[in-house]
Design an enzyme around this catalytic site. Sequence first.
Site, PDB file in Angstrom:
ATOM      1  N   ASP A   1      41.608 -39.433   3.715  1.00 45.93           N
ATOM      2  CA  ASP A   1      42.951 -39.142   4.217  1.00 45.93           C
ATOM      3  C   ASP A   1      43.568 -38.113   3.286  1.00 45.93           C
ATOM      4  OD1 ASP A   1      43.739 -40.587   1.959  1.00 45.93           O
ATOM      5  OD2 ASP A   1      44.249 -42.385   3.099  1.00 45.93           O
ATOM      6  N   CYS A   2      44.821 -37.746   3.528  1.00 47.09           N
ATOM      7  CA  CYS A   2      45.418 -36.627   2.782  1.00 47.09           C
ATOM      8  C   CYS A   2      45.407 -36.843   1.271  1.00 47.09           C
ATOM      9  CB  CYS A   2      46.828 -36.348   3.283  1.00 47.09           C
ATOM     10  SG  CYS A   2      48.026 -37.679   3.002  1.00 47.09           S
ATOM     11  N   SER A   3      45.866 -38.012   0.828  1.00 46.38           N
ATOM     12  CA  SER A   3      45.938 -38.264  -0.614  1.00 46.38           C
ATOM     13  C   SER A   3      44.577 -38.616  -1.206  1.00 46.38           C
ATOM     14  CB  SER A   3      46.943 -39.393  -0.901  1.00 46.38           C
ATOM     15  OG  SER A   3      46.623 -40.557  -0.161  1.00 46.38           O
TER      16      SER A   3
ATOM     17  N   HIS B   1      44.074 -29.223   3.448  1.00 43.65           N
ATOM     18  CA  HIS B   1      44.472 -30.629   3.479  1.00 43.65           C
ATOM     19  C   HIS B   1      43.671 -31.415   4.500  1.00 43.65           C
ATOM     20  CE1 HIS B   1      47.579 -29.941   6.936  1.00 43.65           C
ATOM     21  NE2 HIS B   1      46.796 -28.892   6.847  1.00 43.65           N
TER      22      HIS B   1
ATOM     23  N   HIS C   1      52.800 -37.026   3.418  1.00 38.31           N
ATOM     24  CA  HIS C   1      51.631 -36.140   3.452  1.00 38.31           C
ATOM     25  C   HIS C   1      51.556 -35.336   2.155  1.00 38.31           C
ATOM     26  CE1 HIS C   1      48.329 -34.218   5.460  1.00 38.31           C
ATOM     27  NE2 HIS C   1      48.853 -33.001   5.314  1.00 38.31           N
TER      28      HIS C   1
END
Length: 216
Positions: free
Chosen positions: A131-133, A189, A177
């Site tokens: 995921d993004c992080s 990203h 996000h």
Amino acid sequence: MHKQKTFSITIVTLILSLILTMGLICVNFQRDTYASYKRYVTASTLAIRTKASSSSKQVGSYKKGKKITCYGTSGSWTKVKYKGNTRYVYTKYLSKSKPSSVTGAQVAAYAKKFVGNPYKYGGTSLTKGADCSGFTQSVYKHFGYSIPRTSSEQRSAGTKVSWSNKKAGDLICYDGHVAIYIGSNKIVHASNKKTGIKISSPANYRKVLSVRRIVK
């Protein structure tokens, strides 16, 4: 007998005085010996000045990563020896640990290698899904940097910089996000399940809450 006793006392007094004096000399010598300490330069170029002031004359400079000997501080400045003279450098750009040779551009280039790979909620794999992080965390982990897991936590990671001073490798943080800035007003990203890891432009395609510098 009285004179002999007086003479003996005088001799003892002189010896004790000599011992005390030598002790003080040794103490001062030790202080001088251990007064110095080592620090690393973290700025790309650190000016060496004649006085503890940014307006004083610059007589030289140190490069990033240079290990220097310091002799205490004066306000926001640190004393150094340069060509036999006491000079001053700005303390803010000194560190006990050697700065990393990694650049933000290297981080950005590495992150771009995974464009096209899948998005996976809760994932941290750069190849099998993140995921993004999880994506940003894993990219920085590759270079030896540890940042928090979630996008909200990453808004406090590293050092805050202004939007106008952003550079490649910085984290661009939004509400819910996070992305990595790669230059030219673009980000890379882990976007969503449909598009996976991709490059987007402009970097402020949605409201930016913070820009964080991890690699200095």
